[in-house]
Design an enzyme around this catalytic site. Structure first.
Site, mmCIF file in Angstrom:
data_model
loop_
_atom_site.group_PDB
_atom_site.id
_atom_site.type_symbol
_atom_site.label_atom_id
_atom_site.label_comp_id
_atom_site.label_asym_id
_atom_site.label_seq_id
_atom_site.Cartn_x
_atom_site.Cartn_y
_atom_site.Cartn_z
ATOM 1 N N ASP A 6 -13.840 -6.533 -3.320
ATOM 2 C CA ASP A 6 -13.851 -6.691 -1.861
ATOM 3 C C ASP A 6 -15.264 -7.137 -1.483
ATOM 4 O O ASP A 6 -16.231 -6.449 -1.816
ATOM 5 C CB ASP A 6 -13.562 -5.353 -1.157
ATOM 6 N N ASP B 124 0.855 -1.189 0.000
ATOM 7 C CA ASP B 124 0.000 0.000 0.000
ATOM 8 C C ASP B 124 0.891 1.239 0.000
ATOM 9 O O ASP B 124 1.828 1.330 0.790
ATOM 10 C CB ASP B 124 -0.891 0.022 1.242
#
Lengths: 252, 194
Positions: free
Chosen positions: A130, A11
Site C-alpha cells: 500500500d 474483505d
C-alpha cells in the site's frame, strides 16, 4: 496466449464479507463462499480474500473458512490478513488456498518473504504494497494504510522480488476509493523494473480504467472490490469489453 | 469404481480432492502400494520441487508402484513432470514413463517465468473432450515438457509446450484442472471416461 486476469477482492471480518454488497441474484451477500462462487461463475480469473478480523482468536477460524472456500470454488484464490510467519501460512495452504498475501509483517521483517518463499515456493507468495505519494515519493504504508514507513514503493518491490516474492499487489492509496482509474504511471514503472507479475489495485471505476491499467500500466492483473460488489461493473460485460478492445482475456 | 489419489507431500492434494468431490466422485487418499495397485483409476497430483519430491517417492518406493500401474493414471503439474525421464529442476532423474526431458523456461520478450495464469489449449489428439479446444486452463510452472509424440494438447508460452500428454494407460496435464473452472472439470471428466 497468457491472459490478463480480473480479480475481485473480498474483505472478511469474523467469517463474513464486509463493505456493502449490492446483489439481487445472491441470497446472502455476507457469505464469502456464496459471493466468491458467484464471481467464479461470472468469469473472475482469481479471487482474493482478506481477513480484516481484529483479534487472533477470530483469525484462527479463518482457516476453516478457507477450507470451505476451497471446497466450493474452482478457480485459484489468494488469502491474506495478519500473516506473519511460516506457521500462519501452512494451515491456509493445506486448507486449499493457492497463494497468500503478506503486507505489514513483511515490512517489519523482510526476511519473512525469504522464509515463506523457501518453505512454499515463490509462486504462492504475493507481496501486497500500500503506497501513497508524499513529497513526490511513493511511500509504503502499513496496517491498512494507517502507518507511513521509511520504505519506498519501487525499491521495496525490487527487494521483495529478490527475496523471493512471486507477485506484487500494488494498491495506490491515492487512487483507492476515488473511482478515477488505476495508478498507471507507477504501474508502468514497476513493469519496467520487475520480472514478476504485478496486480493493479485501487481506483477502478469504469471498464475503461481496466484497459488503461493493462495498456498504460502494463499490469498482469487488475483487482477491484466495490465496483464488483455493487454491480457498477459486471465481470462478464467487463471481459467482453476488454476482448472487444483486443485485450487478451479468458472468456468462458 | 475405486478412485485413488496418491498421498505424498504434494501441495495440491486438498484442492484436487475438493475438485473430485464437486464431481461427485468417491475416492481414497493413500500411499499404500496395495491399495493403489487395486484402484480402477489413480490420480497423481503435484505441487513442489522435483528433486525432493522424487527422493520422497523413491524412499516410499512409490516411483516403482506408479511406473508399474496398468490402470489409467492421471499426473497433474509436477506429477506430469515426474512421469518424464529427467528434469532440469535440480538435475533430477524422474520415473521415465514418458521418455522426455523437462526443461526450464528461458524468459523472452518480457514473458515472465513462472508461467502463471490462464492460457488456452490446442488439442492434438485423443482422450480430451473436444469441447476443451481453445478453452483456458490455469497454469503455474517454471519448467515444461517440450511438444513430443505423446502430446495431446499444446499451449504456447515462450515456446509451444505439452499442456497434456498420453501414453498407454498414462495421462498427464501440466495445468491445474482442479483450479481451471469448467474446463478443468471437463478434463477430469475426460479422464473418468478413459
Amino acid at each position: 496466449m497468457l491472459t490478463k486476469r480480473i480479480i475481485p477482492c473480498l474483505d472478511i471480518k469474523d467469517g463474513r464479507t464486509v463493505k456493502g454488497v449490492n446483489f439481487v441474484n445472491i441470497r446472502d451477500a455476507g457469505d464469502p463462499v456464496e459471493l466468491g462462487t458467484l464471481y467464479a461463475q461470472q468469469g473472475a480469473d482469481e479471487l482474493v480474500f482478506l481477513d480484516i478480523s481484529a483479534t487472533n482468536e477470530q483469525r484462527k477460524t479463518f482457516a476453516s473458512l478457507v477450507r470451505d472456500i476451497a471446497r466450493h470454488i474452482n478457480i485459484p484464490f489468494t488469502v491474506g490478513g495478519g500473516i506473519s510467519s511460516v506457521a500462519d501460512v501452512a494451515p491456509l495452504l493445506e486448507a486449499g488456498a493457492d497463494k497468500v498475501s503478506i503486507n505489514s509483517a513483511a515490512v517489519r521483517n523482510p526476511n519473512l518473504i525469504d522464509e515463506l518463499s523457501r518453505a512454499f515456493g515463490a509462486q504462492c507468495i504475493v507481496l501486497a504494497i500500500d503506497a501513497r505519494k508524499i513529497d513526490n515519493l511513493w511511500t509504503v504504508h502499513t496496517h491498512g494504510g494507517k502507518n507511513p514507513t521509511d520504505k519506498k514503493l519501487f525499491s521495496w518491490a525490487k527487494e521483495a522480488q529478490e527475496r523471493g516474492a512471486g507477485e506484487i499487489l500494488f494498491t495506490s492509496m491515492d487512487h483507492d476509493g476515488t473511482k478515477s482509474g488505476f495508478a498507471n504511471d507507477p504501474l508502468g514503472k514497476l513493469y519496467e523494473m520487475l520480472q514478476i507479475p504485478v496486480i493493479a489495485s485501487g481506483g477502478a471505476g469504469t471498464k475503461e480504467h481496466f484497459i488503461d491499467a493493462f495498456v498504460l500500466g502494463k499490469a498482469d492483473a487488475a483487482l477491484a472490490a466495490s465496483i464488483f460488489h455493487f454491480g457498477e461493473v459486471k465481470i462478464p460485460e467487463l471481459k467482453s469489453f476488454l476482448k472487444s478492445k483486443e485485450i487478451n482475456v479468458r472468456m468462458n | 469404481m475405486k478412485f485413488v489419489i496418491i498421498k505424498y507431500n504434494a501441495g495440491n492434494i486438498q484442492s484436487v480432492s475438493f475438485a473430485l468431490e464437486r464431481l461427485g466422485i468417491d475416492f481414497t487418499i493413500t500411499d499404500n502400494a496395495e491399495e493403489i495397485m487395486k484402484a480402477d483409476k489413480v490420480l497423481f497430483p503435484g505441487v513442489g520441487e522435483a528433486s525432493t519430491t522424487m527422493a520422497y517417492l523413491r524412499d516410499k518406493k512409490l516411483d516403482q508402484v506408479i511406473t508399474n500401474l496398468k490402470q489409467p493414471v492421471l499426473g497433474i503439474c509436477l506429477g506430469m513432470q515426474l512421469m518424464c525421464k529427467y528434469s532440469e529442476e535440480n538435475n533430477t532423474d524422474c520415473m521415465g514413463i514418458f521418455g522426455e526431458s523437462v526443461k526450464l523456461f528461458i524468459p523472452k520478450d518480457n514473458l515472465k517465468v513462472p508461467h502463471m495464469g490462464w492460457n488456452n489449449l490446442t488439442l492434438s489428439s485423443g482422450w480430451l473432450d473436444p469441447a476443451i479446444e481453445n478453452q483456458f486452463a490455469y497454469f503455474v510452472h517454471s519448467y515444461y515438457v517440450p511438444v513430443n509424440s505423446y502430446t495431446s494438447a499444446i499451449t504456447e508460452y515462450i515456446n509451444p509446450f505439452s499442456a497434456a500428454m498420453h501414453k498407454d494407460n498414462f495421462y498427464a496435464v501440466q495445468f491445474h484442472p482442479e483450479k481451471s473452472a469448467k474446463t478443468g472439470e471437463l478434463v477430469l471428466k475426460s479422464f473418468l471416461k478413459v
